[in-house]
Design an enzyme around this catalytic site. Sequence first.
Site, short mmCIF file in Angstrom:
data_model
loop_
_atom_site.label_atom_id
_atom_site.label_comp_id
_atom_site.label_asym_id
_atom_site.label_seq_id
_atom_site.Cartn_x
_atom_site.Cartn_y
_atom_site.Cartn_z
N HIS A 5 57.91 46.77 60.97
CA HIS A 5 59.58 47.00 61.43
C HIS A 5 60.53 46.04 61.02
O HIS A 5 61.68 45.99 61.34
CB HIS A 5 59.68 47.53 63.03
CG HIS A 5 59.39 45.96 63.76
ND1 HIS A 5 58.32 45.78 64.27
CD2 HIS A 5 60.18 45.40 64.35
CE1 HIS A 5 58.37 44.77 65.01
NE2 HIS A 5 59.64 44.59 65.05
C1 UD1 Z 1 64.05 44.35 67.95
C2 UD1 Z 1 63.84 42.55 67.99
C3 UD1 Z 1 62.52 42.18 67.60
C4 UD1 Z 1 61.35 43.20 68.15
C5 UD1 Z 1 61.71 44.36 68.09
C6 UD1 Z 1 60.73 45.39 68.67
C7 UD1 Z 1 65.84 41.38 67.69
C8 UD1 Z 1 66.83 40.43 66.74
N1 UD1 Z 1 64.96 41.98 67.10
O1 UD1 Z 1 64.08 44.56 66.52
O2 UD1 Z 1 62.35 40.77 67.93
O3 UD1 Z 1 60.18 42.96 67.68
O4 UD1 Z 1 63.00 44.80 68.42
O5 UD1 Z 1 60.81 46.70 68.41
O6 UD1 Z 1 66.24 41.58 68.97
N2 UD1 Z 1 66.74 52.09 66.78
C9 UD1 Z 1 66.76 53.26 67.18
N3 UD1 Z 1 66.13 53.50 68.58
C10 UD1 Z 1 66.20 52.61 69.26
C11 UD1 Z 1 65.94 51.27 68.85
C12 UD1 Z 1 66.52 51.03 67.84
O7 UD1 Z 1 67.03 54.36 66.31
O8 UD1 Z 1 65.40 53.10 70.58
C13 UD1 Z 1 67.30 51.71 65.54
C14 UD1 Z 1 68.86 51.41 65.38
O9 UD1 Z 1 69.12 52.00 63.91
C15 UD1 Z 1 68.70 50.00 65.18
C16 UD1 Z 1 67.78 49.54 64.87
O10 UD1 Z 1 66.63 50.55 64.87
O11 UD1 Z 1 69.87 49.67 64.57
C17 UD1 Z 1 67.03 48.32 64.96
O12 UD1 Z 1 67.14 48.08 66.14
P1 UD1 Z 1 67.34 46.61 67.01
O13 UD1 Z 1 67.22 46.64 68.49
O14 UD1 Z 1 68.66 46.04 66.49
O15 UD1 Z 1 66.18 45.56 66.22
P2 UD1 Z 1 64.75 45.99 66.12
O16 UD1 Z 1 64.22 46.18 64.69
O17 UD1 Z 1 64.23 46.99 66.98
#
Ligand code: UD1
Length: 383
Positions: A219
Amino acid sequence: MIKILTIIGARPQIIKAAALSREIQKNFANQIEEHLLHTGQHYDNNMSDIFFNEMQIPKPNYNLNVGSASHGKQTAVMIDGIEDVLKENNYNLIVLYGDTNSTLAGAIAASKIHVPIVHIEAGLRSFNKSMPEEINRILCDHASTLLFSPTTTGINNLLKEGFCAEIPAKADADHPAIFHSGDVMYDNTLFYSEIAKRQSNILNNLSLNKKTFVLATIHRDSNTDKAENLNSIFKAINDISIKHAMQFVIPLHPRTSKLMPEKLDKKLYAAILENKNIIISEPLSFFDMMVLEENATLIMTDSGGVQKESYFFKKPCIILRKESEWIEIVKNGTAMLCGADYDKIINAFNAFISNPTFEYPPLFGNGNAANYICNKIVENFTS
Ligand code: UD1
């Protein structure tokens, strides 16, 4: 009574927070009152709610529902919301976990209005500032009053950045205290692994034979957002699964599911979907993950947490990154840094399956990190 506000937002923080909440309820209920603020960074049921139910974590007192946005916007909305909650209530301190945007938002909001910060999982460094998490952890550490590092490497990193080894009688923002607490995730593994075995049906649900599968998670933005890296990792997975008739279980983070059809070469994507040995699932519960980790032949991951859990369950780990904050597991020889390099992944897989016996000396404490942390909070914040 010491009133604390714990900030959670992303999946790993919800899981980590369970250890401290459990310890407070069990042994510190007369001294510490904990409230939880969920930023809403992760919002899907299988990225958030599922963990509250399974691990019996108290429901959050506040939810900011920030959802997805660019790093700057997401963090800004969280800062605004956390500041409001801190201003309207008299919390003695704020507890922050790890390195996500939710961590950074908590650190900025609290430090500006002089609410002391306790950082759990302090001192970890990848020495790669292009990772958003690296900036988040450095900034949070330098705004904190009590810093709890899971490893000696973390303590040494803090000393190199100017933190003082001497522990002040009462710490404050100008005189922070650094402690080697051990890892709250090791506490959780010891506490939940038997319960997980009883409750999880994941091996049956996915029709898995014990110990003949690879568990893979992907991820990290450096792997998902760069087509070259995502293709290289999935080509390695597809080739290994065919050559070794090896099953792969891949619980996919929503970020990766969204990007695979767009970034993967069409032929490779079709081959992955057709390959019966590659089982792609939704994100799984913590209990299901624990059972998979315990039964896997080896683990392939770019997650910090899953790397470490591979060690807790004594499984070799192919790290899909060029560097790791958990460098001790690499030095121990039981994890290999492969980045998204096809040849390195194949070579590491071959090396690990041809020599499956390894030593896993204890590196992450004794399972009492949460108790240690609560004691230090009480020592420092009882007036
Ligand atoms: C975040 C953390 C990372 C951690 C990870 C665990 C930061 C910078 N990164 O990364 O350190 O290892 O979480 O999972 O904070 N999304 C969904 N549903 C959700 C959550 C996310 O669809 O419930 C999708 C969205 O399109 C979003 C993307 O995932 O834009 C990324 O989510 P985000 O929270 O920005 O970062 P992670 O990659 O999850």
